[in-house]
Motif scaffolding. Structure first.
Motif, PDB file in Angstrom:
ATOM      1  N   SER A 105      19.539   8.814 -26.537  1.00 57.73           N
ATOM      2  CA  SER A 105      19.768   7.638 -25.684  1.00 57.73           C
ATOM      3  C   SER A 105      20.657   6.660 -26.432  1.00 57.73           C
ATOM      4  O   SER A 105      20.920   6.826 -27.639  1.00 57.73           O
ATOM      5  CB  SER A 105      18.435   6.948 -25.373  1.00 57.73           C
ATOM      6  N   ALA A 107      19.825   3.455 -27.050  1.00 56.11           N
ATOM      7  CA  ALA A 107      19.013   2.700 -28.004  1.00 56.11           C
ATOM      8  C   ALA A 107      18.821   3.513 -29.288  1.00 56.11           C
ATOM      9  O   ALA A 107      18.911   2.971 -30.398  1.00 56.11           O
ATOM     10  CB  ALA A 107      17.660   2.364 -27.382  1.00 56.11           C
ATOM     11  N   HIS A 136      21.608  -4.055 -26.455  1.00 54.26           N
ATOM     12  CA  HIS A 136      21.707  -2.880 -27.319  1.00 54.26           C
ATOM     13  C   HIS A 136      20.555  -1.910 -27.147  1.00 54.26           C
ATOM     14  O   HIS A 136      20.501  -0.899 -27.850  1.00 54.26           O
ATOM     15  CB  HIS A 136      21.818  -3.328 -28.784  1.00 54.26           C
ATOM     16  N   GLY A 137      19.587  -2.200 -26.250  1.00 53.64           N
ATOM     17  CA  GLY A 137      18.508  -1.258 -26.004  1.00 53.64           C
ATOM     18  C   GLY A 137      17.154  -1.934 -25.969  1.00 53.64           C
ATOM     19  O   GLY A 137      17.031  -3.152 -26.133  1.00 53.64           O
ATOM     20  N   GLU A 188      29.413  -5.274 -28.730  1.00 52.67           N
ATOM     21  CA  GLU A 188      29.954  -4.496 -27.613  1.00 52.67           C
ATOM     22  C   GLU A 188      31.425  -4.905 -27.437  1.00 52.67           C
ATOM     23  O   GLU A 188      31.725  -6.100 -27.451  1.00 52.67           O
ATOM     24  CB  GLU A 188      29.223  -4.829 -26.311  1.00 52.67           C
ATOM     25  N   GLU A 193      26.025  -5.325 -19.746  1.00 48.92           N
ATOM     26  CA  GLU A 193      24.843  -5.816 -19.038  1.00 48.92           C
ATOM     27  C   GLU A 193      24.926  -7.315 -18.765  1.00 48.92           C
ATOM     28  O   GLU A 193      24.294  -7.820 -17.836  1.00 48.92           O
ATOM     29  CB  GLU A 193      23.566  -5.503 -19.838  1.00 48.92           C
ATOM     30  N   ASP A 221      29.225  -0.915 -30.321  1.00 52.03           N
ATOM     31  CA  ASP A 221      28.316  -0.280 -29.362  1.00 52.03           C
ATOM     32  C   ASP A 221      29.117   0.086 -28.108  1.00 52.03           C
ATOM     33  O   ASP A 221      29.442  -0.768 -27.284  1.00 52.03           O
ATOM     34  CB  ASP A 221      27.179  -1.257 -29.019  1.00 52.03           C
ATOM     35  N   VAL A 223      28.057   2.333 -25.897  1.00 54.25           N
ATOM     36  CA  VAL A 223      27.122   3.071 -25.033  1.00 54.25           C
ATOM     37  C   VAL A 223      27.553   2.984 -23.566  1.00 54.25           C
ATOM     38  O   VAL A 223      27.511   3.968 -22.835  1.00 54.25           O
ATOM     39  CB  VAL A 223      25.678   2.547 -25.241  1.00 54.25           C
ATOM     40  N   LYS A 250      25.403   7.050 -22.622  1.00 55.70           N
ATOM     41  CA  LYS A 250      25.487   7.193 -21.161  1.00 55.70           C
ATOM     42  C   LYS A 250      26.331   8.363 -20.623  1.00 55.70           C
ATOM     43  O   LYS A 250      25.795   9.310 -20.081  1.00 55.70           O
ATOM     44  CB  LYS A 250      25.977   5.881 -20.566  1.00 55.70           C
TER      45      LYS A 250
END
Ligand SMILES: Cc1ncc(COP(=O)(O)O)c(C=O)c1O
Length: 401
Positions: A105, A107, A136-137, A188, A193, A221, A223, A250
């Protein structure tokens, strides 16, 4: 319609959903009543190749019939190949020589990054500086790194060593980065988010310089932003910088859980056997999904698709009278509305057959599959326009109604 599903045995970490999907193909989802929806969220930027992509489905079926799992005490044939492809994509086509740890994942990929940075930096330099509103999770360490205090309430004590500064503020980062204490900056490239917040074009370059000058690692990050979604392979490519650690998840398995933490070789070397591990990370099924996903993304030039489709989506959204701004490159797009009705707007969009979400009260986020067609974009924007026109104009805007 099938009878309502009894969810009483599930923990209440998510609100009860209004729709249950049972199948999908490309950018189209089908619910349990057989109704079709345009998926402009991709499971939160996950299914970048669309639902049930034949290359991924076929790789999964073949692998499931061959070998699912052997533990990381033994090798598998696919992981090293996937790691090498990721290293090449991080180098934007040229191998960097970095190394990858596979997780399950986003995280977990970030947990690996934080542990690696602490091991590399040594005792006393374990502090990590992240940003307000960043995400970040939800594990304890990544929750501590997440700059959204409301998500941390009730989970004390959180791991120590995390602090936050405003996103985009280099002076604040400069002040927070005491090299005696701080081993890493975690950032990021675009805050997903938080509502697709894009920093100024020189922010990441400024962070890179600051970290280099002080011997601090720069962890990016990716993700949500990684693997083509923003119109480049990685979000940091827009800034032309070279991070020390990159995390992703993701889109990597097109829906199969897989995360990865990449580090440049001299940083990755801080880990020795026994320092980190995962039962499932890098197992053959996840690696088969990742290999098929990456091969297909390279074949179709996924970043170019995201750029082309992103321009169409962005320009059409920007032309809607109730949209006051559109943010985000490629197919990570946020439409800012002329009032705080985004939650109700996405609920009505869902009723009208379009899946999107509202990361802020005035912002709707769209992250369609990178294979979305022009016709699907036009249809989605038509739905958005109709839905938004159904709201009362915000006072003082003279809106179109
Ligand atoms: C930037 C970023 N980092 C980390 C995560 C956490 O990923 P996961 O939910 O797979 O643990 C997310 C999820 O939205 C994310 O957007």
């Amino acid at each position: 319609m099938t009878p309502p599903i009894d969810r009483s045995a599930l923990m209440s970490t998510y609100r009860d959903p209004s729709v249950t999907f049972v199948s999908g193909s490309g950018a189209v989802l089908v619910d349990d009543a057989g109704r079709e929806y345009l998926d402009f969220l991709s499971g939160l930027a996950v299914t970048s190749l669309g639902h049930a992509h034949p290359a991924v489905t076929s790789a999964l079926c073949t692998q499931a019939g061959q070998l699912l799992h052997v533990s990381n005490l033994f090798g598998n044939e696919i992981g090293p190949e996937v790691a090498a492809v990721l290293d090449q994509l991080i180098g934007d086509g040229t191998r960097v020589g970095g190394q990858v740890f596979f997780a399950n994942s986003g995280a977990e990929a970030n947990e690996c990054a934080i542990k690696l940075a602490r091991k590399w930096a040594g005792r006393g330099r374990g502090a990590v500086v992240a940003t307000w509103d960043g995400f970040h999770g939800r594990t304890l360490a990544t929750l501590a790194a997440t700059g959204q205090p409301e998500k941390q309430v009730g989970f004390d004590p959180l791991p120590e060593g995390f602090s936050h500064v405003p996103y985009g503020d280099l002076a604040a980062m400069d002040e927070a980065c005491d090299p005696e204490r701080v081993g890493a900056v975690l950032i990021e490239p675009i805050q997903g988010e938080a509502g697709v917040i894009v920093p100024s074009s020189d922010y990441l370059a400024g962070l890179r310089q600051l970290c280099t000058d002080r011997g601090i690692l720069l962890i990016v990050d990716e993700v949500q932003t990684g693997l083509g979604r923003t119109g480049r392979w990685f979000g940091f490519h827009h800034a032309g910088i070279e991070p020390d650690i990159v995390t992703m998840a993701k889109a990597l398995g097109n829906g199969v859980p897989v995360g990865a933490c990449w580090a440049r070789p001299e940083v990755a070397a801080a880990f020795s056997p026994g320092d980190h591990g995962s039962t499932f990370g890098g197992q053959p099924l996840a690696m088969a999904a990742a290999r098929a996903t990456l091969r297909t993304m390279i074949e179709i030039d996924a970043p170019a698709q995201a750029r082309r489709a992103g321009e169409r989506l962005t320009s059409r959204l920007a032309a809607l009278p109730r949209v006051v701004a559109v943010r985000g490159p490629g197919l990570l797009v946020a439409a800012v509305l002329d009032g705080s009705y985004a939650g109700e707007a996405v609920a009505r969009m869902l009723e009208a057959g379009l899946v999107a979400n509202a990361p802020r009260t005035d912002t709707v986020r769209f992250a369609p599959p990178l294979v979305v067609t022009d016709a699907q974009i036009d249809e989605a924007v038509a739905i958005v326009g109709r839905v938004l026109d159904g709201f009362e104009p915000a006072p003082g805007t003279g809106g179109s109604g």
